[in-house]
Design an enzyme around this catalytic site. Structure first.
Site, mmCIF file in Angstrom:
data_model
loop_
_atom_site.group_PDB
_atom_site.id
_atom_site.type_symbol
_atom_site.label_atom_id
_atom_site.label_comp_id
_atom_site.label_asym_id
_atom_site.label_seq_id
_atom_site.Cartn_x
_atom_site.Cartn_y
_atom_site.Cartn_z
ATOM 1 N N THR A 160 0.911 -1.085 -0.041
ATOM 2 C CA THR A 160 -0.152 -0.008 -0.043
ATOM 3 C C THR A 160 0.982 1.313 0.040
ATOM 4 O O THR A 160 1.481 1.698 -1.087
ATOM 5 C CB THR A 160 -0.943 -0.110 1.086
ATOM 6 O OG1 THR A 160 -0.083 -0.361 2.351
ATOM 7 C CG2 THR A 160 -2.025 -1.077 0.980
ATOM 8 N N LYS A 186 4.220 -6.953 4.217
ATOM 9 C CA LYS A 186 3.798 -5.353 3.781
ATOM 10 C C LYS A 186 3.649 -4.934 5.004
ATOM 11 O O LYS A 186 2.886 -5.458 5.921
ATOM 12 C CB LYS A 186 2.681 -5.487 2.943
ATOM 13 C CG LYS A 186 1.243 -5.772 3.375
ATOM 14 C CD LYS A 186 0.487 -4.799 4.017
ATOM 15 C CE LYS A 186 0.397 -3.423 3.471
ATOM 16 N NZ LYS A 186 -0.417 -2.385 4.541
ATOM 17 N N THR A 197 0.143 -3.269 12.249
ATOM 18 C CA THR A 197 -0.633 -3.188 11.045
ATOM 19 C C THR A 197 0.139 -3.949 9.866
ATOM 20 O O THR A 197 1.115 -3.396 9.411
ATOM 21 C CB THR A 197 -1.157 -1.907 10.474
ATOM 22 O OG1 THR A 197 -2.357 -1.889 10.235
ATOM 23 C CG2 THR A 197 -0.300 -1.029 9.636
ATOM 24 N N GLU A 283 6.128 4.911 7.480
ATOM 25 C CA GLU A 283 5.525 6.154 6.636
ATOM 26 C C GLU A 283 6.529 7.084 6.890
ATOM 27 O O GLU A 283 6.277 7.739 8.042
ATOM 28 C CB GLU A 283 4.412 6.168 6.540
ATOM 29 C CG GLU A 283 3.350 5.151 6.192
ATOM 30 C CD GLU A 283 1.884 5.360 6.343
ATOM 31 O OE1 GLU A 283 0.986 4.562 5.487
ATOM 32 O OE2 GLU A 283 1.504 5.924 7.195
ATOM 33 N N ASN A 405 -0.407 10.614 5.420
ATOM 34 C CA ASN A 405 -1.470 10.061 6.280
ATOM 35 C C ASN A 405 -2.727 11.202 6.075
ATOM 36 O O ASN A 405 -3.933 10.744 6.216
ATOM 37 C CB ASN A 405 -1.368 9.600 7.497
ATOM 38 C CG ASN A 405 -0.678 8.217 7.706
ATOM 39 O OD1 ASN A 405 -1.418 7.483 7.358
ATOM 40 N ND2 ASN A 405 0.533 8.282 7.922
ATOM 41 N N THR A 410 -7.103 10.124 -0.817
ATOM 42 C CA THR A 410 -7.051 11.140 -1.851
ATOM 43 C C THR A 410 -5.952 11.328 -2.825
ATOM 44 O O THR A 410 -5.972 11.686 -3.782
ATOM 45 C CB THR A 410 -7.621 12.544 -1.479
ATOM 46 O OG1 THR A 410 -6.731 12.926 -0.637
ATOM 47 C CG2 THR A 410 -8.957 12.645 -0.850
#
Length: 410
Positions: A160, A186, A197, A283, A405, A410
């Site tokens: 992702t 992942k 996660t 991230e 995030n 979007t």
């Protein structure tokens, strides 16, 4: 085959989840992602494989996880795992359950397998229904895409916000037979212990019963996947599944087998490698943080303190800014909820001692700055209270984490 020695096992750099005998894998783009990157993948075994799984503790467990648990519970075996990215199929009600079962049934039909020998999982945006016409169309194409060299395509299909693929493979000798253990994962955001996660897939050609595989997976998960954090959020879709084909020709492994600990050490390496790769790829992250706690009253106490430190936004921010602010570390120790002797704590940043017996130690700020600018930071804490110890992994907190995030949908 080039390889690298790691104790009793050997790392196979070019290996993948298809290196263990009996496995194929692949991926394709079915239209769930806006880009042309793969978003649907599969791992397939020649035979029903002994299987085990661990799952998120989030109360809102996604529909695919329940379906996979149901499959494994029937006879302890799986022959295929189907995964999509771009849509989590979580918090989607009865329709989500129906869609997960439809994915399982469609994959079983396409691959010629028993329905209960197929597991499914999903990752991506929460609360949106899967566009099933795209998913089912992609599943029809999967049989032509799974192959013995399809490990890279599978890894791409599960990503992702990840920036890199995460994959490893090792070889270990069991009773004179070469056994392979491989893993792919992942995970980048919404990473927090119990579980982080993430999706993890481990394959092996060892012969092992499902119940022993489950016990080993539980043990390794506690020391690896449950010891990483990026941002303190636990997802709805976290899962690690192991499949053991038994095709290497070795004896059946169990905890009484003389080579059990060698196999367990190799399995532990795979879990730890993937866990650290997830933490490093957090991230927006620029640095991996490893926290080692020793001298705690128990291993469980040490684990809680590790998680407190690696989960601290202030510690993570200080590491990002290369600020040797040990006060943030000892504060995290203090609010961990564990028993601490406030007079006996030592803290080191790498080899640089900054606190000894809970008293500040004068250190070279320039040396500390140079160390904290490297890409892997080791924080060592010694409580001098007992024999408990633990290690965990996290990453720094950067401006890019907020940027990524803030625009996830979007």
């Amino acid at each position: 085959m080039s390889s690298q020695e790691q104790g009793k096992f050997i790392v196979v750099p070019e290996g993948s989840v298809t290196t263990p005998k009996g496995f194929r894998a692949g991926g394709l783009h079915c239209g769930l992602k806006k880009t042309e990157r793969h978003d649907l993948g599969a791992i397939v075994c020649e035979v029903p494989a002994a299987a085990a799984g661990v799952y998120t503790l989030n109360a809102f467990q996604a529909a695919p996880l329940r379906v996979t648990q149901e499959s494994i519970a029937q006879d302890g075996k799986l022959q295929a795992m189907i995964v999509n990215s771009g849509n989590a199929n979580a918090c989607t009600g009865q329709q989500g359950e129906d869609d997960a079962r439809a994915m399982r049934a469609a994959a079983a039909k396409a691959l010629g397998l028993e329905v209960h020998h197929v597991g499914v999982t999903s990752t991506g945006v929460i609360g949106e229904l899967l566009p099933m016409h795209k998913v089912l169309g992609g599943i029809e194409e999967l049989p032509q895409r799974v192959k013995t060299d399809g490990g890279d395509d599978f890894c791409q299909a599960i990503l992702t916000t990840d920036l890199v693929q995460k994959m490893t493979c090792v070889r270990v000798s069991i009773g004179g037979h070469d056994i392979h253990i491989a893993g792919a994962a992942k995970g980048s955001g919404m990473i927090h212990p119990n579980m982080a996660t993430m999706l993890g897939f481990i394959t092996t050609d060892a012969k092992i019963e499902s119940q022993h595989l489950q016990l080993l997976l539980n043990r390794v998960t506690d020391n690896t996947f449950n010891m990483i954090t990026v941002d303190g959020d636990t997802s709805t879709n976290d899962m690690v599944v192991v499949m053991a084909s038994g095709l290497a020709g070795s004896e059946t492994l169990n905890p009484q087998h003389p080579d059990w600990e060698a196999f367990a050490a190799a399995f532990q390496y795979v879990g730890e490698y993937l866990a650290k790769a997830i933490a490093r790829d957090g991230e927006g992250a620029t640095k991996l943080i490893e926290v080692n706690v020793v001298g705690a009253e128990s291993d469980n106490a040490a684990r809680a303190i590790v998680k407190s430190i690696i989960g601290s936004s202030l510690v993570k921010s200080a590491v990002y800014g290369a600020d040797a602010n040990w006060g943030r570390i000892i504060a995290a120790v203090g609010y961990s909820g564990q028993s601490v002797n406030v007079n006996t704590v030592d803290i080191r940043l790498g080899d640089i001692t900054v606190l000894e017996q809970s008293r500040p130690v004068k250190f070279d700020e320039e040396q500390a700055l140079a160390y904290l600018k490297t890409d892997t930071i080791h924080i060592h804490v010694n409580l001098h209270m007992g024999s408990g110890k633990a290690t965990g992994w996290g990453c720094d907190l950067t401006y890019d984490y907020v940027r990524i995030n803030a625009a996830y949908r979007t």
